[in-house]
Design a protein around this motif. Sequence first.
Motif, PDB file in Angstrom:
ATOM      1  N   ASN A 162     -18.141  59.288  -1.624  1.00 27.21           N
ATOM      2  CA  ASN A 162     -18.078  60.471  -0.764  1.00 27.21           C
ATOM      3  C   ASN A 162     -18.715  61.659  -1.472  1.00 27.21           C
ATOM      4  O   ASN A 162     -18.092  62.318  -2.308  1.00 27.21           O
ATOM      5  N   ASP A 163     -19.970  61.909  -1.110  1.00 28.92           N
ATOM      6  CA  ASP A 163     -20.738  62.952  -1.780  1.00 28.92           C
ATOM      7  C   ASP A 163     -20.774  64.252  -0.983  1.00 28.92           C
ATOM      8  O   ASP A 163     -21.484  65.183  -1.339  1.00 28.92           O
ATOM      9  N   GLY A 164     -20.017  64.300   0.130  1.00 31.44           N
ATOM     10  CA  GLY A 164     -20.003  65.498   0.936  1.00 31.44           C
ATOM     11  C   GLY A 164     -21.225  65.646   1.816  1.00 31.44           C
ATOM     12  O   GLY A 164     -21.419  66.687   2.443  1.00 31.44           O
ATOM     13  N   ASP A 165     -22.033  64.583   1.894  1.00 29.20           N
ATOM     14  CA  ASP A 165     -23.243  64.631   2.706  1.00 29.20           C
ATOM     15  C   ASP A 165     -23.351  63.339   3.509  1.00 29.20           C
ATOM     16  O   ASP A 165     -22.795  63.216   4.585  1.00 29.20           O
ATOM     17  N   TRP A 192     -24.877  60.783  13.360  1.00 29.44           N
ATOM     18  CA  TRP A 192     -23.713  61.009  12.503  1.00 29.44           C
ATOM     19  C   TRP A 192     -23.976  62.100  11.469  1.00 29.44           C
ATOM     20  O   TRP A 192     -23.036  62.642  10.881  1.00 29.44           O
ATOM     21  N   ALA A 193     -25.234  62.456  11.244  1.00 26.42           N
ATOM     22  CA  ALA A 193     -25.544  63.535  10.302  1.00 26.42           C
ATOM     23  C   ALA A 193     -25.016  64.868  10.808  1.00 26.42           C
ATOM     24  O   ALA A 193     -24.773  65.793  10.017  1.00 26.42           O
ATOM     25  N   ASP A 194     -24.812  64.975  12.122  1.00 28.74           N
ATOM     26  CA  ASP A 194     -24.299  66.212  12.699  1.00 28.74           C
ATOM     27  C   ASP A 194     -22.776  66.280  12.680  1.00 28.74           C
ATOM     28  O   ASP A 194     -22.201  67.293  13.080  1.00 28.74           O
ATOM     29  N   VAL A 195     -22.136  65.208  12.232  1.00 32.31           N
ATOM     30  CA  VAL A 195     -20.670  65.140  12.167  1.00 32.31           C
ATOM     31  C   VAL A 195     -20.210  65.537  10.770  1.00 32.31           C
ATOM     32  O   VAL A 195     -20.789  65.097   9.769  1.00 32.31           O
ATOM     33  N   SER A 196     -19.191  66.363  10.696  1.00 32.21           N
ATOM     34  CA  SER A 196     -18.665  66.771   9.397  1.00 32.21           C
ATOM     35  C   SER A 196     -18.347  65.554   8.537  1.00 32.21           C
ATOM     36  O   SER A 196     -17.689  64.613   8.996  1.00 32.21           O
ATOM     37  N   ARG A 200     -15.987  61.473   8.705  1.00 31.75           N
ATOM     38  CA  ARG A 200     -16.584  60.148   8.541  1.00 31.75           C
ATOM     39  C   ARG A 200     -16.612  59.749   7.056  1.00 31.75           C
ATOM     40  O   ARG A 200     -17.609  59.237   6.544  1.00 31.75           O
ATOM     41  N   SER A 201     -15.524  60.004   6.377  1.00 24.67           N
ATOM     42  CA  SER A 201     -15.428  59.619   4.965  1.00 24.67           C
ATOM     43  C   SER A 201     -15.470  58.099   4.830  1.00 24.67           C
ATOM     44  O   SER A 201     -14.929  57.371   5.667  1.00 24.67           O
ATOM     45  N   VAL A 202     -16.156  57.629   3.782  1.00 28.33           N
ATOM     46  CA  VAL A 202     -16.137  56.195   3.500  1.00 28.33           C
ATOM     47  C   VAL A 202     -14.899  55.945   2.643  1.00 28.33           C
ATOM     48  O   VAL A 202     -14.857  56.293   1.471  1.00 28.33           O
ATOM     49  N   HIS A 203     -13.858  55.395   3.277  1.00 30.35           N
ATOM     50  CA  HIS A 203     -12.562  55.330   2.603  1.00 30.35           C
ATOM     51  C   HIS A 203     -12.341  54.035   1.855  1.00 30.35           C
ATOM     52  O   HIS A 203     -11.762  54.035   0.769  1.00 30.35           O
ATOM     53  N   ARG A 252     -10.687  73.523  14.627  1.00 32.22           N
ATOM     54  CA  ARG A 252      -9.326  73.127  15.006  1.00 32.22           C
ATOM     55  C   ARG A 252      -9.314  71.692  15.550  1.00 32.22           C
ATOM     56  O   ARG A 252      -8.418  70.903  15.254  1.00 32.22           O
ATOM     57  N   GLY A 253     -10.329  71.374  16.339  1.00 33.37           N
ATOM     58  CA  GLY A 253     -10.414  70.030  16.892  1.00 33.37           C
ATOM     59  C   GLY A 253     -10.641  68.980  15.817  1.00 33.37           C
ATOM     60  O   GLY A 253     -10.088  67.880  15.875  1.00 33.37           O
ATOM     61  N   ARG A 254     -11.479  69.316  14.810  1.00 33.73           N
ATOM     62  CA  ARG A 254     -11.706  68.371  13.713  1.00 33.73           C
ATOM     63  C   ARG A 254     -10.424  68.131  12.927  1.00 33.73           C
ATOM     64  O   ARG A 254     -10.144  67.009  12.489  1.00 33.73           O
ATOM     65  N   HIS A 255      -9.664  69.207  12.723  1.00 30.60           N
ATOM     66  CA  HIS A 255      -8.395  69.095  12.014  1.00 30.60           C
ATOM     67  C   HIS A 255      -7.499  68.069  12.710  1.00 30.60           C
ATOM     68  O   HIS A 255      -6.908  67.193  12.073  1.00 30.60           O
ATOM     69  N   ARG A 256      -7.413  68.190  14.020  1.00 28.17           N
ATOM     70  CA  ARG A 256      -6.579  67.267  14.782  1.00 28.17           C
ATOM     71  C   ARG A 256      -7.186  65.871  14.801  1.00 28.17           C
ATOM     72  O   ARG A 256      -6.474  64.861  14.686  1.00 28.17           O
ATOM     73  N   GLU A 257      -8.505  65.780  14.940  1.00 27.05           N
ATOM     74  CA  GLU A 257      -9.183  64.491  15.013  1.00 27.05           C
ATOM     75  C   GLU A 257      -8.930  63.662  13.756  1.00 27.05           C
ATOM     76  O   GLU A 257      -8.729  62.444  13.829  1.00 27.05           O
TER      77      GLU A 257
END
Length: 491
Positions: A162-165, A192-196, A200-203, A252-257
């Motif tokens: 997870n490089d933040g990009d 997906w580049a437009d998604v924070s 979409r962290s690689v967990h 706010r929506g991302r927080h909930r998502e």
Amino acid sequence: MDRRQFLRTVSASALAASTAAVAGSRPATAHPGPFEPLGRIDIDGAKEAVVSADGETVFVAATSGYAVVDISAPDRPELLAERRDLRSDREDGPFRGLYDAKLDGDTLLVVGPANPIPGAPAGVLVVDVSDPASPEEIAFHETDFPIHNCFAADGRAYLTANDGDRNPLVVLDVDSGDELGRWSVVDADDRWADVSPSVRSVHDVWVSDAVAHVALWDAGTWLVDLSDPASPSVLGAVSPGDPEDIAALTPRGRHRERRTPPGNHHYVATDDAGDLLGVGVESWAVEVDRDDGTTELVGGPGGVELWDVADPANPERLSTIEPPAGPDPTVGGVWTTAHNFDFRDDRLYTSWYRGGVKRHDVSDPTDPVELAWWRDPDRASFWSAQYAYPFADEGVFVASSWGVGDASPALYTFPDHAGDQRDPPTLGAEPTTESLVNTPSPTGNETAASTSATESATSTSTTDAPGFGFGVGAAALGLAGWLARRRGRRD
């Protein structure tokens, strides 16, 4: 007869006299006693546990190091070796924040830090464990990214980067440390580049026959052919979500998502054949404001979804194993969401934090049957469950508990049979029986995430992403700054 065989024989006699009666609706062999642990050993900082091929040795990632435990006599687990303050001779040492370890034959990989730690080294420690009592460190491959989880197979290390990009999966040659290739969901679909990156962290990752099953939180799970790591190809995806819808969310929506479904793909594993995929959904409930001025909870603990991926291009959802019900499904409450698990033959071994450990018959994955459930929410918060080895006419599985709140860090051994826990404790008053929704795993720490239950539009870095901890490391420095500092130091 050597010591291990002698102890196993003696313990087998004791186990035969103490196993439990069957639980569930299907007939199975009855056992005379309650279902309960065979043994337990304290391990400070315990996180992930991985079992040797013969099943008699367990390697535990332990935050500040790792531990090696002999479970050949499962009622008396014995510490064989413990290594702390690794790489402390380095200027930026020691190597710490170690949540995951994996085995490839006699090679153990210990990776970290799980979350960025300013001033600490990041990478892969390679350890020869052919003699488990005397592990020998043979290499350290430094990385420019923290490593929350990994997989080891055929001389390769598969690393969550997870490089933040782009948040890629990176493949290293274990012997040389050379990068063999990398893959990002952005490569598969540039929307997906437009998604924070926090959504979409690689967990986590599981590899079966060179196919990587990559858990990408709200981007779902992707199946990627890495037989040639330099030329990865996508075979299919499970619940990938819509990148345009997610990209359009407000803060706010991302927080909930990140904390509620759909999505929240935290851990993945397949059965031995590679055709049955388990997807662990890690989540909690979030309190949100309603238009009438009141609040309500949305979300809740997530379960384990079972998918048929025999045809990766057309995955089919077969069933879901629901989480144990708890009294408070928020991050600051009682965690009963799914965590790490393991398939063996027709059995599935699962961990549910304070919700305990469970054992299911998945011979019919459309209708999994619970065979055993054990919990001790006042003492144990289970991180992993793994099959160990055949024992007498049954077997043994292990589960690690992490030290959080009043729960103790430890490794448990369990009999591999069906049964009921005697006088099982409740998970708290007024359990929530209604299935709400889901959320992700905050820190490596239940209590550190007990911020206000009210949903807020907080800004988040990559490590604020589900499964990594709210603000761990990055809150102090920011992932971008941490990466820049590490690259500058290496240059």
